[in-house]
Design a protein around this motif. Structure first.
Motif, short mmCIF file in Angstrom:
data_model
loop_
_atom_site.label_atom_id
_atom_site.label_comp_id
_atom_site.label_asym_id
_atom_site.label_seq_id
_atom_site.Cartn_x
_atom_site.Cartn_y
_atom_site.Cartn_z
N SER A 122 -7.33 -2.37 7.89
CA SER A 122 -8.15 -1.36 7.43
C SER A 122 -7.50 -0.17 8.02
CB SER A 122 -9.48 -1.59 8.26
OG SER A 122 -9.47 -1.61 9.65
N ARG A 123 -6.44 0.05 8.96
CA ARG A 123 -5.69 1.00 9.17
C ARG A 123 -4.83 1.70 8.31
NH1 ARG A 123 -2.25 -0.63 12.98
NH2 ARG A 123 -2.43 -2.80 12.58
N GLY A 124 -4.39 0.72 7.01
CA GLY A 124 -3.60 1.31 6.18
C GLY A 124 -4.24 2.07 5.06
N PRO A 125 -3.20 2.54 4.21
CA PRO A 125 -3.61 3.45 3.16
C PRO A 125 -4.54 2.62 1.99
CG PRO A 125 -1.33 3.72 3.54
CD PRO A 125 -1.70 2.57 4.34
N LEU A 126 -5.52 3.03 1.82
CA LEU A 126 -6.45 2.42 0.96
C LEU A 126 -5.84 2.30 -0.54
CD1 LEU A 126 -9.19 1.17 0.53
CD2 LEU A 126 -10.12 3.21 -0.04
N ALA A 127 -4.95 3.23 -0.99
CA ALA A 127 -4.24 3.16 -2.06
C ALA A 127 -3.34 2.04 -2.29
CB ALA A 127 -3.49 4.41 -2.49
N LEU A 128 -2.84 1.78 -0.99
CA LEU A 128 -1.62 0.74 -0.90
C LEU A 128 -2.44 -0.55 -1.32
CD1 LEU A 128 1.11 -0.14 -0.15
CD2 LEU A 128 0.36 -0.40 2.25
N ALA A 129 -3.72 -0.89 -0.55
CA ALA A 129 -4.16 -2.11 -0.78
C ALA A 129 -4.81 -2.31 -2.36
CB ALA A 129 -5.49 -2.06 -0.03
N HIS A 130 -4.97 -0.99 -2.86
CA HIS A 130 -5.67 -1.34 -4.12
C HIS A 130 -4.24 -1.53 -5.16
CE1 HIS A 130 -9.27 1.46 -3.23
NE2 HIS A 130 -9.51 0.32 -3.13
N ARG A 131 -3.26 -0.85 -4.98
CA ARG A 131 -2.18 -1.39 -6.02
C ARG A 131 -1.58 -2.74 -5.68
NH1 ARG A 131 0.54 3.10 -4.72
NH2 ARG A 131 1.94 2.33 -3.08
N ALA A 132 -1.74 -3.29 -4.61
CA ALA A 132 -1.29 -4.48 -4.19
C ALA A 132 -2.17 -5.41 -4.74
CB ALA A 132 -1.27 -5.03 -2.60
N ALA A 133 -3.46 -5.11 -4.98
CA ALA A 133 -4.33 -6.29 -5.34
C ALA A 133 -4.17 -5.99 -7.03
CB ALA A 133 -5.72 -5.57 -5.13
N ALA A 134 -3.84 -4.75 -7.61
CA ALA A 134 -3.60 -4.92 -8.96
C ALA A 134 -2.36 -5.55 -9.46
CB ALA A 134 -3.36 -3.30 -9.26
N ARG A 135 -1.27 -5.20 -8.59
CA ARG A 135 0.04 -6.12 -8.88
C ARG A 135 -0.33 -7.60 -8.75
NH1 ARG A 135 4.58 -2.63 -8.42
NH2 ARG A 135 4.36 -1.09 -7.14
N ALA A 136 -0.98 -8.11 -7.69
CA ALA A 136 -1.22 -9.40 -7.82
C ALA A 136 -2.18 -9.93 -8.77
CB ALA A 136 -2.10 -9.77 -6.57
N TYR A 137 -3.13 -9.22 -9.30
CA TYR A 137 -3.80 -9.51 -10.70
C TYR A 137 -2.91 -9.64 -11.91
CZ TYR A 137 -7.66 -9.68 -14.04
OH TYR A 137 -8.62 -10.00 -14.92
N ILE A 138 -2.23 -8.67 -11.95
CA ILE A 138 -1.38 -8.78 -13.21
C ILE A 138 -0.48 -10.10 -13.24
CG2 ILE A 138 0.66 -7.66 -14.29
CD1 ILE A 138 -0.54 -5.03 -13.12
N ASP A 139 0.03 -10.40 -11.79
CA ASP A 139 0.91 -11.56 -12.06
C ASP A 139 0.13 -12.87 -12.37
OD1 ASP A 139 3.32 -10.15 -11.25
OD2 ASP A 139 3.80 -12.07 -9.86
N ASP A 140 -1.23 -12.84 -11.95
CA ASP A 140 -2.03 -13.91 -12.19
C ASP A 140 -2.48 -14.11 -13.58
OD1 ASP A 140 -1.94 -14.79 -9.59
OD2 ASP A 140 -3.84 -14.06 -8.86
N HIS A 141 -2.26 -13.04 -14.17
CA HIS A 141 -2.92 -12.95 -15.63
C HIS A 141 -1.71 -12.63 -16.76
CE1 HIS A 141 -6.50 -12.64 -13.08
NE2 HIS A 141 -7.01 -13.25 -13.96
N LEU A 142 -0.61 -12.95 -16.38
CA LEU A 142 0.53 -12.55 -17.45
C LEU A 142 0.36 -12.87 -18.76
CD1 LEU A 142 3.73 -12.54 -14.81
CD2 LEU A 142 2.43 -10.68 -15.92
N THR A 143 0.08 -14.31 -18.59
CA THR A 143 0.01 -15.01 -20.24
C THR A 143 -1.33 -14.71 -20.96
OG1 THR A 143 -1.18 -16.88 -19.04
CG2 THR A 143 1.05 -17.07 -19.10
N ASP A 144 -2.31 -13.87 -20.48
CA ASP A 144 -3.44 -13.44 -20.99
C ASP A 144 -2.97 -12.20 -22.04
OD1 ASP A 144 -5.82 -12.50 -22.01
OD2 ASP A 144 -6.95 -12.05 -20.14
N PRO A 145 -3.17 -12.57 -23.50
CA PRO A 145 -2.74 -11.24 -24.30
C PRO A 145 -3.60 -10.22 -24.48
CG PRO A 145 -3.54 -13.19 -25.47
CD PRO A 145 -3.41 -13.51 -24.08
N THR A 146 -5.02 -10.55 -23.72
CA THR A 146 -5.99 -9.20 -23.43
C THR A 146 -5.64 -8.41 -22.36
OG1 THR A 146 -7.60 -10.84 -22.57
CG2 THR A 146 -7.40 -10.70 -25.01
#
Length: 308
Positions: free
Chosen positions: A196-220
């Motif tokens: 919780s001491r880290g930048p919130l934007a960093l946590a959000h971007r990390a979560a977004a990158r992870a979500y993208i990697d988990d859904h690369l094969t989804d054309p939508t």
């Protein structure tokens, strides 16, 4: 052209090979002193270098590894280490404290602070070393004060820990190894280390990158779905990628091309058009153009090279 990192595998099958095992780890991951019980010793390590990061998938029979004060002083590695236990409990001793790291848990520690890890029933784990300078760039910290143990599986798992295990696992332990996104790994490790001491934007971007990697094969896959997956608005999503001098479309394209290259280079792909569709590309011609721009070779050439 971006060079896609290749995995290399190192194996030992005898107690007499423990010295070779130590030398390999010193070169490829973290230098450790290894102690084995009486009897045989078998171990296997798959290593991948991704830009500044070192990733590994490690299996082995019972043994103990240590970085004592003398080894740290004489052979510093200047890195943060992450170990994700997949099988086998590990006894951790550090700073006068003992604890057990169980399968499904993830350990973050400073590789230049003395520690001992014992694998009484053998082990299977993923490992990552992050250069201290890269860690400091994102966190403003030069160390992890004490080892952190985080749940990466189960109902109460930390989503960033879970995402890191999936990301590294796809890079080193899968039949088709998809190169890890260096920035995503760095951001996930940084979020875990700072909490919780880290930048919130960093946590959000990390979560977004992870979500993208988990859904690369989804054309939508879209800004709306990624934003929802990261728990932020589309405007916030655009902002956190802009802060990293990139954009959501560029991130998705780059990771889809990485996946496509991995599939083609594995020799398992029958047709490039099928790979394009599998990786979420609606237009085969756009895929072909983007692939050549990225790698300097056509998708067909990569497929044919793999088959030859």
């Amino acid at each position: 052209m971006r060079v896609v990192p290749e995995a290399r595998t190192f194996e030992v099958g005898d107690a007499a090979d423990v010295g070779a095992w130590e030398r390999h780890n010193a070169e490829a991951l973290v230098e450790l002193a290894c102690v084995i019980p009486a009897g045989s010793f078998r171990a296997r390590e798959v290593n991948v270098q991704v830009d500044r990061l070192r990733l590994a998938h490690v299996t082995g029979t019972p043994h103990t590894v240590a970085r004592d004060a003398a080894l740290v002083e004489s052979r510093p590695v200047d890195a943060i280490a992450v170990y994700a236990a997949l099988r086998g409990e590990a006894l951790l001793e550090s700073g006068g404290r003992r604890r057990v790291v169980r399968p499904g848990q993830l350990l973050v520690c400073d590789a230049d602070r003395p520690f001992l890890r014992g694998f009484g029933h053998g082990l299977e784990e993923l490992a990552v070393t992050v250069p201290r300078a890269a860690f400091a760039e994102l966190t403003g910290l030069d160390s992890v004060a004490e080892p952190l143990v985080v749940d990466a599986a189960g109902a109460g798992a930390d989503p960033h820990a879970r995402a890191l295990v999936r990301l590294v696992g796809r890079s080193v332990a899968a039949d088709v190894r998809v190169p890890a996104d260096e920035r995503a790994v760095l951001e996930l490790v940084s979020v875990l280390a700072t909490g919780s001491r880290g930048p919130l934007a960093l946590a959000h971007r990390a979560a977004a990158r992870a979500y993208i990697d988990d859904h690369l094969t989804d054309p939508t896959l879209s800004a709306a779905s990624v934003a929802a997956g990261a728990g932020i608005s589309e405007r916030q999503l655009s902002r956190v990628f802009a802060d990293a001098d990139t954009s959501l479309p560029r991130q998705i394209l780059a990771r889809r091309l990485d996946l496509a290259h991995a599939l083609l280079a594995s020799g398992a792909a029958a047709r490039t058009v099928d790979v394009a569709a599998r990786c979420g590309f609606a237009s085969p011609s756009y895929f072909s153009q983007a692939f050549r721009r990225r790698f300097g070779l056509s998708a067909g050439e990569v497929r044919r090279n793999a088959a030859s």
